[in-house]
Design a protein around this motif. Sequence first.
Motif, PDB file in Angstrom:
ATOM      1  N   PHE A  70     -26.279 -14.646 -33.623  1.00 55.22           N
ATOM      2  CA  PHE A  70     -25.956 -13.237 -33.810  1.00 55.22           C
ATOM      3  C   PHE A  70     -24.463 -13.045 -34.054  1.00 55.22           C
ATOM      4  CE2 PHE A  70     -24.635  -9.114 -32.108  1.00 55.22           C
ATOM      5  CZ  PHE A  70     -25.431  -8.264 -32.859  1.00 55.22           C
ATOM      6  N   MET A  71     -23.651 -13.894 -33.450  1.00 56.74           N
ATOM      7  CA  MET A  71     -22.201 -13.768 -33.577  1.00 56.74           C
ATOM      8  C   MET A  71     -21.699 -14.317 -34.910  1.00 56.74           C
ATOM      9  SD  MET A  71     -21.253 -14.970 -29.684  1.00 56.74           S
ATOM     10  CE  MET A  71     -19.478 -14.817 -29.942  1.00 56.74           C
ATOM     11  N   LEU A  72     -22.557 -15.064 -35.617  1.00 55.82           N
ATOM     12  CA  LEU A  72     -22.147 -15.645 -36.893  1.00 55.82           C
ATOM     13  C   LEU A  72     -22.564 -14.747 -38.051  1.00 55.82           C
ATOM     14  CD1 LEU A  72     -23.191 -19.365 -36.229  1.00 55.82           C
ATOM     15  CD2 LEU A  72     -20.909 -18.346 -35.967  1.00 55.82           C
ATOM     16  N   LYS A  73     -21.758 -14.732 -39.087  1.00 57.22           N
ATOM     17  CA  LYS A  73     -22.061 -13.933 -40.270  1.00 57.22           C
ATOM     18  C   LYS A  73     -22.828 -14.783 -41.278  1.00 57.22           C
ATOM     19  CE  LYS A  73     -18.087 -10.811 -39.945  1.00 57.22           C
ATOM     20  NZ  LYS A  73     -16.874 -10.298 -40.627  1.00 57.22           N
ATOM     21  N   MET A  74     -24.122 -14.547 -41.368  1.00 57.20           N
ATOM     22  CA  MET A  74     -24.970 -15.264 -42.326  1.00 57.20           C
ATOM     23  C   MET A  74     -26.224 -14.445 -42.578  1.00 57.20           C
ATOM     24  SD  MET A  74     -26.521 -18.317 -39.916  1.00 57.20           S
ATOM     25  CE  MET A  74     -24.918 -19.047 -39.646  1.00 57.20           C
ATOM     26  N   LEU A  92     -32.972 -16.774 -38.861  1.00 55.23           N
ATOM     27  CA  LEU A  92     -34.317 -16.998 -38.334  1.00 55.23           C
ATOM     28  C   LEU A  92     -34.687 -18.475 -38.379  1.00 55.23           C
ATOM     29  CD1 LEU A  92     -36.213 -13.963 -39.909  1.00 55.23           C
ATOM     30  CD2 LEU A  92     -35.493 -14.242 -37.523  1.00 55.23           C
ATOM     31  N   LEU A  93     -34.289 -19.135 -39.478  1.00 52.60           N
ATOM     32  CA  LEU A  93     -34.580 -20.571 -39.621  1.00 52.60           C
ATOM     33  C   LEU A  93     -33.851 -21.378 -38.547  1.00 52.60           C
ATOM     34  CD1 LEU A  93     -35.745 -23.003 -41.122  1.00 52.60           C
ATOM     35  CD2 LEU A  93     -33.750 -22.918 -42.651  1.00 52.60           C
ATOM     36  N   LEU A  94     -32.558 -21.095 -38.388  1.00 53.64           N
ATOM     37  CA  LEU A  94     -31.766 -21.815 -37.388  1.00 53.64           C
ATOM     38  C   LEU A  94     -32.242 -21.504 -35.967  1.00 53.64           C
ATOM     39  CD1 LEU A  94     -28.171 -21.453 -38.905  1.00 53.64           C
ATOM     40  CD2 LEU A  94     -29.639 -23.480 -38.901  1.00 53.64           C
ATOM     41  N   GLY A  95     -32.655 -20.261 -35.748  1.00 54.92           N
ATOM     42  CA  GLY A  95     -33.190 -19.889 -34.440  1.00 54.92           C
ATOM     43  C   GLY A  95     -34.450 -20.665 -34.112  1.00 54.92           C
TER      44      GLY A  95
END
Length: 230
Positions: free
Chosen positions: A107-111, A117-120
């Motif tokens: 959430f803190m990263l801008k992407m 969702l994929l990284l999560g």
Amino acid sequence: MTTEYLITYALIFGAVFSLIIFVSTLSKNRNLSQYKNLPIYFYMFQGAITFFSLEIGSMLVKSSSKNKLKMEKMLRQSALSLQVQDVYGAAIVLALIFGIIGGIVLFMLKMALPLKLLLGTIFIVIGAIIPFFNIWQIAQKRSEEILRDLPFIIDIISSSMNAGLDFNASVAHLSEIKNKDHVVLKDEFMSYLKEVQLGKSRAEALRDMEKRICVKEFSRFINIKYIIFK
């Protein structure tokens, strides 16, 4: 708005983490000896792991008999007093923790949202895999130690039998050897001896020992001894 979302995620993580700790304290009197040699999270979250293993882990075990057999074999190799559902319970707990931590970090990263969702999802999968990987590591390390110790132990038993002792007396002689480098296999032979003393037949106790160890070289040794005793 960003600060509000961050606070929300932090509160969610704190609530879930506190819940896991709270559930863990409910069974703090549980015997911890079965967690010997396991990673620290089995101690920290023992209550939560127990909860999820009973509620969800049992269902997952029943749904896949093939995976259950593989895990049972791995647990025997690792000599850990755990049930398959306990491993699933640990996987669920770590998946929750990794998922929440990953959500806060992402959430803190801008992407882009799809990438988040994929990284999560990857975070969650990593958390779920860790317990299975750790058990596999313990089983592999123990098998390697047994394979390394096998020539020495066989030599001691063979020498004792050549000196006139029977097989069980030769195994008992192992307990007199003070050597910290051959503990794993020696302990297995001591367990075998206790089973025989409690009434198990020698061949049956050897076969049970073979199932626990699951090392081909040891199986060949046991097969030779079984033929001799038959």
